[in-house]
Scaffold this motif. Structure first.
Motif, short mmCIF file in Angstrom:
data_model
loop_
_atom_site.label_atom_id
_atom_site.label_comp_id
_atom_site.label_asym_id
_atom_site.label_seq_id
_atom_site.Cartn_x
_atom_site.Cartn_y
_atom_site.Cartn_z
N SER A 78 31.66 42.79 65.09
CA SER A 78 33.04 42.52 64.67
C SER A 78 33.15 41.06 64.23
CB SER A 78 34.01 42.78 65.83
OG SER A 78 34.07 44.14 66.16
N HIS A 79 34.05 40.81 63.29
CA HIS A 79 34.16 39.49 62.65
C HIS A 79 35.65 39.17 62.59
CE1 HIS A 79 32.58 36.32 60.05
NE2 HIS A 79 33.38 36.68 59.06
N CYS A 89 43.73 46.97 71.06
CA CYS A 89 43.26 47.78 69.92
C CYS A 89 41.77 48.03 70.05
CB CYS A 89 43.58 47.06 68.61
SG CYS A 89 42.84 45.42 68.48
N ARG A 90 41.25 48.80 69.12
CA ARG A 90 39.81 49.09 69.09
C ARG A 90 39.30 48.91 67.67
NH1 ARG A 90 36.00 52.01 72.24
NH2 ARG A 90 37.64 52.33 73.78
N LEU A 91 38.30 48.03 67.54
CA LEU A 91 37.61 47.84 66.28
C LEU A 91 36.27 48.55 66.37
CD1 LEU A 91 38.13 43.98 65.69
CD2 LEU A 91 39.70 45.87 65.15
N GLU A 92 36.01 49.47 65.47
CA GLU A 92 34.69 50.08 65.40
C GLU A 92 33.70 49.04 64.84
OE1 GLU A 92 34.00 52.90 66.71
OE2 GLU A 92 36.05 53.56 67.13
N PRO A 93 32.40 49.32 64.89
CA PRO A 93 31.43 48.31 64.45
C PRO A 93 31.68 47.79 63.03
CG PRO A 93 30.30 50.03 65.64
CD PRO A 93 31.73 50.50 65.46
N ARG A 94 31.40 46.50 62.87
CA ARG A 94 31.36 45.80 61.58
C ARG A 94 32.72 45.73 60.89
NH1 ARG A 94 27.54 49.26 62.26
NH2 ARG A 94 28.52 50.77 60.87
N VAL A 95 33.78 45.62 61.67
CA VAL A 95 35.11 45.41 61.10
C VAL A 95 35.36 43.92 60.93
CG1 VAL A 95 37.59 45.59 61.57
CG2 VAL A 95 36.10 47.56 61.97
N LEU A 96 35.92 43.54 59.80
CA LEU A 96 36.34 42.16 59.55
C LEU A 96 37.86 42.10 59.65
CD1 LEU A 96 35.10 39.77 56.74
CD2 LEU A 96 37.49 39.86 57.42
N GLY A 106 46.80 50.20 70.65
CA GLY A 106 46.43 51.56 70.29
C GLY A 106 45.94 51.74 68.88
N ALA A 107 45.93 50.68 68.07
CA ALA A 107 45.38 50.79 66.72
C ALA A 107 43.87 50.99 66.81
CB ALA A 107 45.69 49.55 65.90
N ARG A 108 43.34 51.77 65.89
CA ARG A 108 41.90 52.02 65.84
C ARG A 108 41.45 51.85 64.40
NH1 ARG A 108 38.84 55.32 69.67
NH2 ARG A 108 36.70 55.48 68.91
N ILE A 109 40.53 50.90 64.19
CA ILE A 109 40.08 50.56 62.84
C ILE A 109 38.66 51.04 62.68
CG2 ILE A 109 39.83 48.73 61.15
CD1 ILE A 109 42.70 49.12 62.22
N GLY A 110 38.44 51.91 61.68
CA GLY A 110 37.14 52.54 61.47
C GLY A 110 36.05 51.56 61.07
N ALA A 111 34.83 51.95 61.30
CA ALA A 111 33.66 51.10 61.04
C ALA A 111 33.64 50.61 59.59
CB ALA A 111 32.38 51.88 61.34
N ASP A 112 33.16 49.37 59.43
CA ASP A 112 32.94 48.76 58.11
C ASP A 112 34.23 48.51 57.34
OD1 ASP A 112 29.98 48.66 58.10
OD2 ASP A 112 30.17 50.84 58.19
N SER A 113 35.36 48.46 58.04
CA SER A 113 36.64 48.20 57.37
C SER A 113 36.93 46.71 57.29
CB SER A 113 37.78 48.91 58.12
OG SER A 113 37.65 50.31 58.01
N PHE A 125 48.19 52.69 64.77
CA PHE A 125 47.66 52.88 63.41
C PHE A 125 46.19 53.27 63.47
CE2 PHE A 125 45.71 51.22 59.52
CZ PHE A 125 46.58 51.64 58.54
N VAL A 126 45.77 54.19 62.62
CA VAL A 126 44.37 54.61 62.55
C VAL A 126 43.90 54.44 61.11
CG1 VAL A 126 42.73 56.49 62.84
CG2 VAL A 126 44.63 56.24 64.45
N ALA A 127 42.79 53.74 60.94
CA ALA A 127 42.19 53.57 59.62
C ALA A 127 40.81 54.21 59.62
CB ALA A 127 42.07 52.09 59.28
N PRO A 128 40.49 55.01 58.60
CA PRO A 128 39.15 55.61 58.54
C PRO A 128 38.10 54.56 58.22
CG PRO A 128 40.41 56.13 56.57
CD PRO A 128 41.36 55.43 57.49
N PRO A 129 36.83 54.89 58.36
CA PRO A 129 35.76 53.94 58.02
C PRO A 129 35.87 53.43 56.58
CG PRO A 129 34.86 55.81 59.21
CD PRO A 129 36.29 56.15 58.90
N ARG A 130 35.40 52.21 56.40
CA ARG A 130 35.30 51.54 55.08
C ARG A 130 36.67 51.31 54.43
NH1 ARG A 130 29.86 53.14 52.09
NH2 ARG A 130 31.14 52.50 50.31
N SER A 131 37.71 51.19 55.23
CA SER A 131 39.06 51.01 54.67
C SER A 131 39.35 49.55 54.34
CB SER A 131 40.11 51.50 55.67
OG SER A 131 40.04 52.89 55.86
#
Length: 206
Positions: A78-79, A89-96, A106-113, A125-131
């Motif tokens: 994470s960056h 919140c929860r940041l999946e791997p490699r989120v900037l 409770g927000a969840r941000i998908g990987a590589d977003s 809020f939920v964001a899919p990967p690479r968003s």
């Protein structure tokens, strides 16, 4: 003092990670290997758990907190840019997370977003990967393109190197009274990292 226990719960920090002396790490915080925690950052796990996974960075003046009984998780690499606020919140791997952004409970941000600077991500809020997530309130604008993904992937490595450099050489000193002749520069230059707008302009030039 940087690390504080509360209710008998002591923070965990891998010895390969660097935490600046002006940062505060309180309670149920678990910092994995190769992480960088910048000056004046606050990781306050006095209600729930904060987990910073391997190779992540939390930069200057960031705040990470969590509501009672919950976890705040920053996935691997994470960056998190200067002055950001992460709460439960929860940041999946490699989120900037861009500078000055807020990511709520409770927000969840998908990987590589990528969350754009100054964005406010609402609770749940939920964001899919690479968003590409931008705005206040933030929305998913589109999927990141290959140029953005390539640029973004470089940042965590730069900060892993900074953790190593800081462990090896950062120390408190008395400043010099005047600039030296032929003053040396720090060990990084534009070959290490460049702003995205410069990289894009170079690629788009005729």
């Amino acid at each position: 003092m940087t690390f504080y226990e509360i209710d008998g719960v002591v923070p965990v920090c891998d010895p390969t990670s660097y935490v600046h002396p002006s940062a505060d790490v309180i309670g149920d915080v678990i910092i994995g290997p190769g992480c960088y925690i910048g000056p004046s950052a606050s990781l306050r796990a006095d209600f729930g758990r904060i987990r910073i996974e391997a190779g992540s960075n939390v930069q200057d003046s960031c705040t990470v907190h969590v509501y009672p009984g919950a976890d705040c998780v920053l996935g691997e690499s994470s960056h998190v840019g200067h002055g950001a606020i992460l709460h439960g919140c929860r940041l999946e791997p490699r989120v900037l997370v861009g500078m000055g952004s807020v990511v709520m409970d409770g927000a969840r941000i998908g990987a590589d977003s990528l969350i754009g600077a100054g964005s406010v991500v609402r609770a749940g809020f939920v964001a899919p990967p690479r968003s590409l997530v931008i705005g206040s309130p933030a929305t998913v604008v589109r999927e990141l393109d290959e140029a953005q993904l390539a640029w973004k992937s470089n940042g965590p490595g730069v900060y892993r190197q900074l953790a190593e450099r800081s462990l090896a050489s950062l120390r408190e000193v008395t400043p010099l009274a005047a600039e030296e002749a032929d003053r040396r520069r720090v060990s990084t230059d534009a070959s290490v990292s460049r702003p995205l707008h410069e990289v894009r302009a170079e690629r788009e030039a005729p």
